[in-house]
Design an enzyme around this catalytic site. Structure first.
Site, PDB file in Angstrom:
ATOM      1  N   SER A 182       0.848  -1.277   0.001  1.00  0.00           N
ATOM      2  CA  SER A 182      -0.202  -0.030   0.035  1.00  0.00           C
ATOM      3  C   SER A 182       0.917   1.192   0.090  1.00  0.00           C
ATOM      4  O   SER A 182       0.356   2.162  -0.381  1.00  0.00           O
ATOM      5  CB  SER A 182      -0.666   0.109   1.215  1.00  0.00           C
ATOM      6  OG  SER A 182      -1.840  -0.837   1.209  1.00  0.00           O
ATOM      7  N   ALA A 211      -2.281  -0.057  10.117  1.00  0.00           N
ATOM      8  CA  ALA A 211      -1.656  -1.646   9.887  1.00  0.00           C
ATOM      9  C   ALA A 211      -1.472  -2.080   8.702  1.00  0.00           C
ATOM     10  O   ALA A 211      -2.694  -2.083   7.768  1.00  0.00           O
ATOM     11  CB  ALA A 211      -1.957  -2.671  11.003  1.00  0.00           C
ATOM     12  N   PRO A 212      -0.470  -2.961   8.206  1.00  0.00           N
ATOM     13  CA  PRO A 212       0.841  -2.913   8.964  1.00  0.00           C
ATOM     14  C   PRO A 212       1.765  -1.785   8.739  1.00  0.00           C
ATOM     15  O   PRO A 212       2.808  -1.674   9.621  1.00  0.00           O
ATOM     16  CB  PRO A 212       1.398  -4.191   8.392  1.00  0.00           C
ATOM     17  CG  PRO A 212       0.828  -3.986   6.820  1.00  0.00           C
ATOM     18  CD  PRO A 212      -0.530  -3.511   6.990  1.00  0.00           C
ATOM     19  N   GLY A 213       1.450  -0.566   8.229  1.00  0.00           N
ATOM     20  CA  GLY A 213       2.180   0.485   8.399  1.00  0.00           C
ATOM     21  C   GLY A 213       2.699   1.326   6.986  1.00  0.00           C
ATOM     22  O   GLY A 213       3.643   1.988   6.986  1.00  0.00           O
ATOM     23  N   ASP A 230      -4.993   1.883  14.703  1.00  0.00           N
ATOM     24  CA  ASP A 230      -5.407   0.790  14.311  1.00  0.00           C
ATOM     25  C   ASP A 230      -5.299  -0.347  15.414  1.00  0.00           C
ATOM     26  O   ASP A 230      -4.525  -0.303  16.247  1.00  0.00           O
ATOM     27  CB  ASP A 230      -4.308   0.011  13.203  1.00  0.00           C
ATOM     28  CG  ASP A 230      -5.117  -0.930  12.074  1.00  0.00           C
ATOM     29  OD1 ASP A 230      -5.832  -1.955  12.782  1.00  0.00           O
ATOM     30  OD2 ASP A 230      -4.873  -0.392  10.920  1.00  0.00           O
ATOM     31  N   ASP A 250      -9.909   2.770  17.673  1.00  0.00           N
ATOM     32  CA  ASP A 250     -11.018   2.889  16.523  1.00  0.00           C
ATOM     33  C   ASP A 250     -10.869   4.137  15.749  1.00  0.00           C
ATOM     34  O   ASP A 250     -11.078   5.161  16.375  1.00  0.00           O
ATOM     35  CB  ASP A 250     -12.585   2.738  17.391  1.00  0.00           C
ATOM     36  CG  ASP A 250     -13.398   2.341  16.242  1.00  0.00           C
ATOM     37  OD1 ASP A 250     -13.129   2.892  15.001  1.00  0.00           O
ATOM     38  OD2 ASP A 250     -14.369   1.821  16.539  1.00  0.00           O
ATOM     39  N   ASP A 266      -7.005   4.712   5.435  1.00  0.00           N
ATOM     40  CA  ASP A 266      -7.055   3.739   4.541  1.00  0.00           C
ATOM     41  C   ASP A 266      -7.967   2.545   4.914  1.00  0.00           C
ATOM     42  O   ASP A 266      -7.971   1.530   4.551  1.00  0.00           O
ATOM     43  CB  ASP A 266      -5.569   3.245   3.963  1.00  0.00           C
ATOM     44  CG  ASP A 266      -5.506   2.388   2.850  1.00  0.00           C
ATOM     45  OD1 ASP A 266      -6.521   2.322   2.235  1.00  0.00           O
ATOM     46  OD2 ASP A 266      -4.589   1.576   2.944  1.00  0.00           O
ATOM     47  N   LYS A 295     -14.062   3.761  -1.366  1.00  0.00           N
ATOM     48  CA  LYS A 295     -14.150   2.551  -2.093  1.00  0.00           C
ATOM     49  C   LYS A 295     -15.314   2.688  -2.924  1.00  0.00           C
ATOM     50  O   LYS A 295     -16.268   3.297  -2.439  1.00  0.00           O
ATOM     51  CB  LYS A 295     -14.387   1.349  -1.326  1.00  0.00           C
ATOM     52  CG  LYS A 295     -13.557   1.371   0.077  1.00  0.00           C
ATOM     53  CD  LYS A 295     -12.087   0.930  -0.224  1.00  0.00           C
ATOM     54  CE  LYS A 295     -11.187   1.249   0.891  1.00  0.00           C
ATOM     55  NZ  LYS A 295      -9.720   1.173   0.253  1.00  0.00           N
TER      56      LYS A 295
END
Ligand SMILES: C[S@@+](CC[C@H](N)C(=O)[O-])C[C@H]1O[C@@H](n2cnc3c(N)ncnc32)[C@H](O)[C@@H]1O
Length: 346
Positions: A182, A211-213, A230, A250, A266, A295
């Protein structure tokens, strides 16, 4: 060679031709231009036949679903295999000199072989253009040769002042230390909306759904201090080696203690929910800029994007938050678009 005046070519991700056609129709109408789009499903491009008015402003502002947009000067058909350059030459002389040569094709599965052909064709064409003075530094236009196959296509010209990547694509390489693929998406988004290097005025950021970053890493390697929110874990190397802290929380309820320069998001969720979250951050002044994904899993993706962006613009205006809003369907976006909102100096 046939002249095709007032025809524009716009490239897109294959499968998004009808979205791009709808966008072109809308945007041209707003500019007082009229015409009609010509689409072929899954071709990866749309032709805009302009009948009246001037859609040139779209070259500058860009399109959401268009990866590039430029006027065509001619079409070429059945180039002779023994001398393609000779057949193109009169048109190149008429339009030149150029500062850049773009050899382009649609981004389809079938285009791999064409890309190989174009690598060889460039080796033959570029030196000849240079020798003839048709390719030189001090020129203000760019030549586009768009190939449908190795013998048929279009000639286009765009102003060098409008930055465009060849084929409408910014090819980026994933660094081995990036925590996720990403990272490329954020890199492409920042290039598109903010240009190269560290964007001025962005020192602190919150990454919602971090995550994962990959996104946090992309920001942190530019020296931006990042808080990644996250429930999932961030890559431990990110926390050790970069200015990144992790908050397990959250994205929809977490609030920063202090305002930040940038919020990115994201999280995979309903677009209306992401939009409302970003709107809240900007209205409350928790962040001055925002970059996020929407999305779009529905059929009418352009209409839906447009409605969402208008809702955001109207919402911010009602709260008297001036903002510049831009959106793009990036190469690294599939069923989503990326949005950039800047409330600074507005
Ligand atoms: C597509 S991934 C993000 C990838 C990340 N941008 C990167 O570059 O590595 C979406 C993330 O959103 C997180 N997420 C989903 N819902 C969330 C929520 N309500 N609050 C916080 N994180 C959430 C998921 O745990 C997941 O890690």
């Amino acid at each position: 060679m046939s002249s095709s005046e007032e025809v524009f070519l716009a490239l897109c991700r294959p499968g998004f031709e009808s979205d791009l056609a709808a966008e072109l129709t809308d945007r041209c109408a707003e500019l007082g231009a009229s015409g009609y789009p010509q689409t072929t499903d899954d071709s990866g491009y749309v032709l805009w036949n302009n009948l009246q008015g001037d859609p040139d402003a779209l070259l500058e502002t860009g399109l959401i679903f268009g990866r590039s947009f430029y006027p065509l000067t001619a079409a070429f058909e059945d180039l002779p295999e023994q001398d393609r350059i000779g057949a193109l030459w009169p048109e190149l002389e008429r339009q030149g000199p150029f500062a850049e040569l773009f050899l382009e094709h649609a981004d389809t599965n079938a285009s791999r072989e064409l890309a190989r052909f174009l690598r060889g064709f460039r080796k033959a064409l570029e030196p000849r253009l240079r020798k003839a003075g048709l390719l030189r530094d001090r020129a203000d236009r760019r030549l586009h040769l768009f190939f449908e196959d190795s013998r048929n296509g279009r000639v286009g010209v765009s102003p060098l002042a409008v930055p465009l990547p060849e084929g409408g694509l910014t090819r980026l390489r994933l660094a081995p230390e990036a925590p996720s693929r990403s990272a490329l998406k954020l890199e492409e988004a920042m290039l598109r909306f903010l240009g190269r290097g560290k964007p001025p005025g962005l020192h602190t950021a919150v990454d919602l759904g971090a995550a994962p970053g990959g996104w946090s890493w992309q920001l942190a390697r530019l020296g931006i201090k990042v808080t990644g929110v996250d429930h999932g874990r961030l890559d431990p190397r990110l926390l050790d080696e970069y200015p990144v802290r992790h908050v397990s929380g959250d994205a929809f309820t977490w609030r920063p203690e202090r305002p930040v320069d940038l919020v990115v998001c994201d999280v995979v969720d309903k677009p209306a929910r992401t939009l409302a979250l970003m709107q809240k951050w900007l209205e409350q002044g928790w962040a001055r800029t925002a970059l996020f994904n929407l999305k779009l899993p529905m059929a009418r993706r352009y209409r839906e994007s447009r409605a969402l962006l208008e809702r955001l613009g109207d919402g911010l205006e009602r709260r008297q938050v001036g903002a510049m809003i831009q959106a793009a369907h990036l190469y690294h976006d599939r069923e989503e678009i990326t949005v950039w909102v800047d409330t600074r100096a507005h």
